[in-house]
Enzyme design. Structure first.
Site, PDB file in Angstrom:
ATOM      1  CB  ALA A  62      -0.958  -0.006   1.187  1.00 41.60           C
TER       2      ALA A  62
ATOM      3  CB  CYS B 177      -7.710  -4.980   6.089  1.00 42.14           C
ATOM      4  SG  CYS B 177      -6.477  -3.700   5.986  1.00 42.14           S
TER       5      CYS B 177
ATOM      6  NE  ARG C 261      -2.392   8.911  -9.892  1.00 40.99           N
ATOM      7  CZ  ARG C 261      -2.357   8.358  -8.693  1.00 40.99           C
ATOM      8  NH1 ARG C 261      -1.986   9.068  -7.634  1.00 40.99           N
ATOM      9  NH2 ARG C 261      -2.704   7.106  -8.527  1.00 40.99           N
TER      10      ARG C 261
ATOM     11  CD  GLU D 219       6.679  -7.080  -1.900  1.00 44.93           C
ATOM     12  OE1 GLU D 219       6.545  -5.895  -1.521  1.00 44.93           O
ATOM     13  OE2 GLU D 219       6.652  -8.057  -1.116  1.00 44.93           O
TER      14      GLU D 219
ATOM     15  CG  ASP E 174       1.407  -1.683   8.307  1.00 45.47           C
ATOM     16  OD1 ASP E 174       0.675  -0.681   8.239  1.00 45.47           O
ATOM     17  OD2 ASP E 174       0.992  -2.846   8.118  1.00 45.47           O
TER      18      ASP E 174
ATOM     19  NE  ARG F  82      -0.587   4.226 -13.469  1.00 49.74           N
ATOM     20  CZ  ARG F  82      -1.110   4.926 -12.476  1.00 49.74           C
ATOM     21  NH1 ARG F  82      -1.211   4.396 -11.281  1.00 49.74           N
ATOM     22  NH2 ARG F  82      -1.514   6.151 -12.682  1.00 49.74           N
TER      23      ARG F  82
END
Lengths: 457, 457
Positions: free
Chosen positions: A12, A46, A23, A36, A288, A73
């Site tokens: 996230a 969640c 952008r 990652e 987090d 992108r």
């Protein structure tokens, strides 16, 4: 001249940051490389309990954006690649390809650390036995579902009774398991005051779950096949075909610690309001793995929630892209449910207020989600804390059925605005019989809190 | 020495005031006399559509407190007794017993005016024909239900498409009527901007209701039996076995006007912040007969809503009883529903903002009540107005299904706190997949409004 942004962690916070930066700046201005270590990007952790419980059909529904979508992108996303070192003076990170084992350095002009949290995993005998599962990542969820499909068990033990614990208790109940929740605290939901947590415990017992409080797990017992067969505490054993660990999470900041970046008392990275790591102009952190300012107590805390991670990412991406935004802090709002029981909190619990040096009064009331005479009106209990003398709202906890959880937003906004309980009593909230009694339950609690403040001297 | 409080009107505001005054002062200190021209006290007028529609079984469920209950608390309640004159210099009121026709003066030391609102009732041919009903009072509701039980009609025309209009359209649809809503405005729900009202109109059409907009009723047509048979507009006739008037209400203040008390531009009594009639130390007024300060526009407005009436009563009772409280004003929150369509607004519409001299930007978004992947996630449209340049939140309108209406409370509190759209974007609202997407729909609208403010120059 093109700059390079390196992002560590593609969930996230990291990928919101990368997307927002993209952008604002095209590939000719800003190269973006994201590492990652897992197999998935941008997913709703969640949502895992609802996938396990069967409310959500497939894993893919939890994925907001796949690696391919990010790559389209112009984000150079390197999956299954773990960053093992940040060289801050050298402005570079070392990353290992988890498939090939190869390591290489990548230079950065700007760095985003979004390494998330990792579950607390106690050092217990048997903790690694087959049938013992965490539910932190999509991989964890997949492994659990694979186990559930392979083995036809009857008894599940959930260790921990926080958000993940109670949500997993619901999920396994829905899957037909007899669920025992073993919890080290006197009540479930230690994120609530004990009196409110007790309401959750009673409701869960009423749903047929076995609630074992004040119990420390000492051992995971295995059978002859090596699989889990029970969970042991000092006093007892609880038979288990499957065990879920839901004890909580800690910021995943070993990498940051080793790099000499500033960590707070909860182990999270410390940032400024624009989410830049303190003392480091070109390093941001969010999600987090950071600590955030608690606007009510004025102290840093660690809150692992996707909604904050997304906001952090947005703000970080704006900063990286040359725009401007800040994250002022949190008030500590959290909502959850166990079957039809809704649980919400915002602001400080009694023990938080005491720890912050605040004196307070409390008011607890029972009211209904709709006009009392309207079909479906459901009881809810609202507890409010207000500061002694000033009457400033300090916190609200709600336990009830339909319509209970999101009512806490009223208090969340009021806390942000530093309103007093007395100011709450005249709030112009939505009223119609299908939606609220003529005095919204939050206002009923506020009225009682005002009386308590007056008496409180 | 004992004082006498006289209360005119024994519904929400009047009897909340009387009850709160009684809590603070016993019968030896304060005599309380309350006059009520109707047959009922302290009832939920907002519940009438749900009683008519069958959600609420009986009239008694709508009555919070009966005359007997008030009398038990030493309130001298005179039912079916209409106050016909207030003699301010003489500190007395004249009241007529509607049964006997007898009139008498009653002296007061303190006076509470809570005469409520009266429905707008256009001077139309046929308006008094049997089968034409208002739904303002419990008596009205009872008369309507009696008619519905006596006559087995098929077609109903609802005149007006505001809150009462759309709620009655639902009620009669539930009773099996084919409903036509005839509305003078271009869209239903003129309390929303037309673009949002149009969404309500589409949804109601989808529910099988016939929506006739931009149509002025010119005549109620009756049959040979004298009963209503149709509603005529300039263009057309709409067959009707029953007609409901839901055109709105005005403050019921003839009594106050005749007594020389100050009225505002909407015809409501003007009070200070403690709900005392301006310029009159010992006269209070509250509920549907007063104007209130709109905290967003800074102007007075008239809002007939039980939730305000109850708050006014509470504050008036405190003042009468020697305690202290104020009503700071409203932000204009209202929620409603038509079957499963939820409708909410708070703050200013575009035309309100223009009338207040405010320049603004708008942002309209579509989002879901829960995480998009969670079962039951329902679409909602959120429109936000923010002030040009400052970005201050000016208003929010929401139309959607489950979970849409009460979300407006987030904006209601933010308006009260005079937050900007940018401040909204970082609010710490309750997030979990069953309750909200990771960005709450209100925050999605705020983000778009921020962009619009920046572009707005």
């Amino acid at each position: 001249m093109s700059e390079r942004l390196v992002v560590i962690g593609a969930d996230a916070a990291g990928m919101s940051a990368a997307s927002q930066a993209r952008r604002l700046k095209g590939p000719d201005e800003l190269e973006i490389v994201a590492f990652e270590r897992g197999r998935f990007t941008s997913y709703s952790a969640c949502g895992i309990p609802y996938w396990v419980g069967g409310d959500v059909d497939s894993r893919d529904e939890l994925i907001a954006r796949t690696p391919e979508e990010h790559r389209k992108r112009s984000i150079d996303l390197r999956m299954r690649t773990e960053v093992t070192e940040i060289d801050v003076p050298g402005r570079r990170v070392r990353a290992r390809d988890l498939e090939s084992g190869e390591e290489a350095w990548t230079a950065y002009d700007k760095l985003v650390i979004a390494t998330g949290a990792r579950p607390v995993r106690p050092e217990l005998p048997g903790i690694d036995a087959p049938g013992v599962h965490g539910v932190q990542t999509l991989e964890d969820g997949q492994a659990l579902l694979d186990t559930l499909r392979r083995t036809r068990g009857e008894r599940a033990v959930v260790v921990g009774a926080g958000y993940i614990g109670v949500e997993m208790a619901e999920a396994l109940t829905k899957r037909g398991y007899q669920v025992t929740v073993v919890n080290a605290d006197p009540q479930p939901m230690a994120t609530l005051d004990p009196d409110m947590g007790a309401l959750v415990g009673e409701a869960m017992t009423g749903m047929g779950m076995e609630m074992v409080n004040d119990a420390e797990v000492t051992k995971i017992l295995t059978g002859e096949d090596g699989r889990v067969r029970a969970v042991a505490t000092d006093d007892a054993e609880y038979a288990a075909d499957i065990v879920i660990l839901g004890i909580g999470v800690r910021p995943n900041t070993d990498l940051a610690r080793n790099a000499g970046l500033p960590l707070g008392e909860h182990g999270g990275l410390l940032t400024d309001l624009a989410m830049r790591v303190r003392g480091h102009e070109d390093i941001w952190a969010g999600g987090d793995c950071v600590e955030v300012l608690d606007l009510v107590s004025g102290r840093e805390r660690h809150v692992a929630l996707g909604t904050h991670a997304n906001k952090h990412g947005q703000i970080i991406g704006s900063g990286v892209g040359g725009d401007y935004g800040t994250f002022p802090g949190v008030v500590g709002t959290a909502v959850s449910k166990v079957c039809d029981l809704e649980i919400a909190r915002t602001g400080l619990r009694e023990k938080d207020a005491r720890a912050a040096g605040l004196q307070y009064v409390t008011a607890t009331i029972e009211s209904t989600s709709r006009a009392g005479y309207f079909p479906g009106a459901a009881l809810m209990t609202v507890k409010m804390l207000a500061e002694r003398r000033t009457g400033r709202l300090l916190g609200v906890q709600i336990v009830g059925r339909e319509g209970a959880a999101k009512r806490v937003d009223i208090a969340a906004v009021a806390l942000t605005a530093r309103m007093t309980a007395e100011q709450l009593t005249t709030l112009d909230l939505g009223y119609a019989p299908p939606f609220s009694p003529v005095w919204d339950p939050v206002l009923v609690a506020a009225r009682k809190a005002v009386t308590a403040v007056r008496k409180g001297g």
